[in-house]
Design an enzyme around this catalytic site. Structure first.
Site, PDB file in Angstrom:
ATOM      1  N   THR A 121      -1.888  46.364 -12.896  1.00  0.00           N
ATOM      2  CA  THR A 121      -2.370  46.511 -11.611  1.00  0.00           C
ATOM      3  C   THR A 121      -2.458  45.371 -10.684  1.00  0.00           C
ATOM      4  O   THR A 121      -3.026  44.051 -11.305  1.00  0.00           O
ATOM      5  CB  THR A 121      -3.514  47.661 -11.614  1.00  0.00           C
ATOM      6  OG1 THR A 121      -3.177  48.929 -11.925  1.00  0.00           O
ATOM      7  CG2 THR A 121      -3.504  47.985 -10.152  1.00  0.00           C
ATOM      8  N   SER A 133      -4.935  58.990  -9.911  1.00  0.00           N
ATOM      9  CA  SER A 133      -5.007  57.736  -9.953  1.00  0.00           C
ATOM     10  C   SER A 133      -6.049  57.174  -9.852  1.00  0.00           C
ATOM     11  O   SER A 133      -7.109  58.220  -9.196  1.00  0.00           O
ATOM     12  CB  SER A 133      -4.053  57.313  -8.922  1.00  0.00           C
ATOM     13  OG  SER A 133      -4.827  55.575  -8.783  1.00  0.00           O
ATOM     14  N   GLY A 148      -6.830  47.742 -13.865  1.00  0.00           N
ATOM     15  CA  GLY A 148      -7.431  48.480 -14.797  1.00  0.00           C
ATOM     16  C   GLY A 148      -6.899  50.100 -15.702  1.00  0.00           C
ATOM     17  O   GLY A 148      -8.062  50.863 -16.737  1.00  0.00           O
ATOM     18  N   GLY A 149      -6.631  51.114 -15.001  1.00  0.00           N
ATOM     19  CA  GLY A 149      -6.218  52.350 -15.069  1.00  0.00           C
ATOM     20  C   GLY A 149      -8.240  52.622 -15.199  1.00  0.00           C
ATOM     21  O   GLY A 149      -8.216  52.705 -14.289  1.00  0.00           O
TER      22      GLY A 149
HETATM   23  N1  GLU Z   1      -1.709  53.488 -12.661  1.00  0.00           N
HETATM   24  C1  GLU Z   1      -3.426  53.364 -12.803  1.00  0.00           C
HETATM   25  C2  GLU Z   1      -3.672  54.123 -11.101  1.00  0.00           C
HETATM   26  O1  GLU Z   1      -2.895  54.330 -11.165  1.00  0.00           O
HETATM   27  C3  GLU Z   1      -3.480  52.637 -12.087  1.00  0.00           C
HETATM   28  C4  GLU Z   1      -2.498  51.836 -13.856  1.00  0.00           C
HETATM   29  C5  GLU Z   1      -3.842  50.137 -14.396  1.00  0.00           C
HETATM   30  O2  GLU Z   1      -4.526  49.720 -13.469  1.00  0.00           O
HETATM   31  O3  GLU Z   1      -3.232  50.642 -15.648  1.00  0.00           O
HETATM   32  O4  GLU Z   1      -5.375  54.591 -11.878  1.00  0.00           O
END
Ligand code: GLU
Length: 567
Positions: free
Chosen positions: A381, A442, A463-464
């Site tokens: 991201t 998200s 960073g999920g």
């Molecule tokens: N897809 C993830 C989200 O929307 C973000 C992925 C990431 O930052 O690793 O939370």
């Protein structure tokens, strides 16, 4: 404690830098890649506003950070419109294709395959939202023609680009995700690109030129849309032309939060990051965290326990509100938070942390409680942001989910498809299970903090699920520890989900590691940074902007010291 001290402590200089906080008077842009920040800053110099700058940055990032974002990405944009004094959030997050069923990720044995398998297949590709989000931002707030805003991106794709350390690191770590078409770009002739190599992306330049001519809608109808669905079909995925044509973003009211005399605007559910930071701040408020040193074990202990509490609630209750009633009011109510806070026992790890019962604090029918394990976290991201001379603020976090997304590149068009559907819980029956037309939860948290009703600070991170922790820590470092922005970002970070080992950056004091370990935490010491924060601080009284970019990536903040041309 207050904003005067915070502003006085900004150790800024008047230039562009990733080594210290940067000052600006007529605008500021920050992103994870120097060339993309420059594209945004040039838009501001040419008289564009924050919306224009963020669009130019997103498009440039498609060329220079294509492993993390791009035409196949999704995201959230938080926008403060200074003229109207109002904040809105564009939800441009992925939506599951119509054909999606809750058992999307189960194999023939009814088991969930390992993440690497399910995230590199076309079934994981969700409808990409970010280009529609940028179109909406442009239609509602933009002032410059798209033809101009996309120019730097086309140049960056078409002319030789010098590969930076981020490309080298990502390719080295994650090349196993790449399907053949993508290898042609990132590992030409089978050899991984390294820093200093030069790359040209003719196919991507062609795609950007189609967007330049036909607008962002070309991604949803027309040549690019067809190329996306052909690729997905050839790989047995679900996204159809109808899914693309019917995809809509929404312009939402933000979720509001508060902390001491600051107020916040966050993306609301189906975004779970905003909820999490709002709840964390409320849990932490009475702890008066800055009584403990910024590098002290006490600070990190309190953060760890608070994170465990909030992430237990987040994975239990947050989902797409169109599909599930959620006790958001209860989750953020003072009485519920007071009850939850008691679970933090100074100074002992609470081994029984789990989700709470917010329905006691809100009218409504409790829905069946089905705890979701958090999605896999990573450091993918990207976050970028701009403030203009009129005081408009734009903050966007955008992503193709994992590094290189699904690893599937659209042949002849040069961009990667996301694996956004792995943001769903792969187990049917969970609140965040996959379903037709549903948003996955998200963690992206592009936020704006207000003081006295005016924007004071904006930031975000990749960073999920670790995003909320990175964002929270930088907020506390600025608002409580009154740190300089660049230093606030540099402090080593921590992350903890409910029961997994606590992630600690290796630079943390040994004392912290020793104390936490003695309290019974399993530790996972990370050599890589957790997150990558870009931030802008706004001194409303003196009309000065302060910006900083994390050192994790080749990011940069650029401030404008001269008024834009002609104004
Ligand atoms: N897809 C993830 C989200 O929307 C973000 C992925 C990431 O930052 O690793 O939370």
């Amino acid at each position: 404690m207050g904003i005067k001290e915070i502003i006085r402590n900004q150790n800024a200089r008047d230039d562009r830098s990733r080594e210290h906080t940067v000052r600006g008077k007529y605008g500021m842009a920050a992103s994870a890649v120097e060339e993309a920040t420059e594209a945004g800053a040039q838009v501001l110099r040419d008289g564009g506003n924050a919306a224009d700058a963020v669009i130019a940055i997103q498009l440039a990032l498609a060329a220079v950070e294509g492993m993390n974002t791009g035409i196949g990405a999704s995201g959230f944009i938080t926008y403060y419109d200074a003229g109207r004094d109002e904040t809105k959030v564009i939800n441009a997050h992925t939506v599951a294709p119509e054909a999606t069923e809750p058992d999307l990720f189960l194999n023939q044995e009814n088991e969930v395959p390992p993440f690497i398998k399910r995230s590199t297949r076309a079934e994981a590709v969700g409808i990409p939202g970010i280009m529609k989000g940028m179109e909406t931002l442009h239609d509602k707030w933009g002032t410059m023609p798209l033809e101009r805003l996309i120019d730097p991106a086309i140049r960056l794709a078409e002319e030789p680009y010098r590969v930076d350390s981020l490309w080298e690191k990502t390719i080295k770590m994650m090349h196993y995700r790449l399907h053949d078409e993508a290898k042609k770009v990132f590992m030409p002739k089978g050899v991984p690109l390294v820093e200093g190599d030069s790359v040209t992306q003719k196919d991507l330049a062609k795609t950007l030129k189609i967007i330049q001519e036909h607008g962002f809608s070309a991604v949803y109808e027309g040549e690019i849309a067809e190329a996306i669905t052909d690729t997905v079909r050839a790989n047995n995925g679900l996204v159809t032309s109808e899914d693309l044509r019917n995809y809509r973003v929404s312009i939402d009211e933000p979720l509001r939060g508060s902390y001491r005399d600051y107020e916040f605007a966050f993306p609301a559910p189906p975004n779970g990051g905003g909820f999490a930071v709002a709840q964390l701040l409320k849990i932490l408020e009475p702890f008066n965290i800055s009584q403990y040193g910024v590098n002290s074990w006490e600070k990190y202990f309190i953060l760890t326990e608070a994170l465990r509490l909030t992430l237990a609630d987040k994975s239990t209750y947050i989902a797409d509100p169109e599909f599930k009633e959620m006790p958001i009011e209860g989750l953020l109510s003072d009485a519920y938070i007071a009850e939850r806070r008691k679970q933090i026992r100074l100074w002992k790890r609470n081994k029984d942390i789990s989700y709470g019962d917010p329905w006691k604090y809100q009218d409504g029918e409790p829905n069946s409680l089905v705890h979701s394990e958090p999605a896999e976290e990573g450091n993918e991201t990207t976050h970028f942001t701009a403030v203009d001379r009129w005081g408009n603020v734009a903050a966007c976090t955008s992503s193709i989910e994992r590094m290189f997304g699904s690893g599937i590149m659209v042949p002849g068009y040069g961009f990667l498809l996301n694996n956004d559907l792995t943001d769903f819980n792969p187990h049917p029956g969970r609140v965040n299970e996959p379903d037709s037309g549903k948003h996955a939860v998200s963690s992206k948290t592009p936020l704006i903090a207000f003081h006295g009703g005016k924007p004071f600070l904006t930031l975000g991170s990749p960073g999920g699920s670790t995003i909320v922790s990175s964002v929270l820590q930088v907020l506390l470092h600025v608002l409580d520890y009154e740190m300089d922005l660049n230093e606030a970002i540099a402090v080593p970070r921590i992350f903890s989900s409910v029961n997994d080992p606590v992630q600690l950056e290796v630079e943390l004091d040994d004392e912290v590691k020793k104390k936490l370990s003695a309290m019974g935490y399993d530790l996972n010491v990370k050599t890589l940074r957790i997150g990558d924060v870009q931030a802008i601080l706004i001194d409303q009284e003196n009309g000065i902007l302060y910006g900083a970019a994390d050192r994790t990536r080749p990011g940069l903040a650029i401030g404008l010291l001269e008024p834009p041309a002609g104004g």
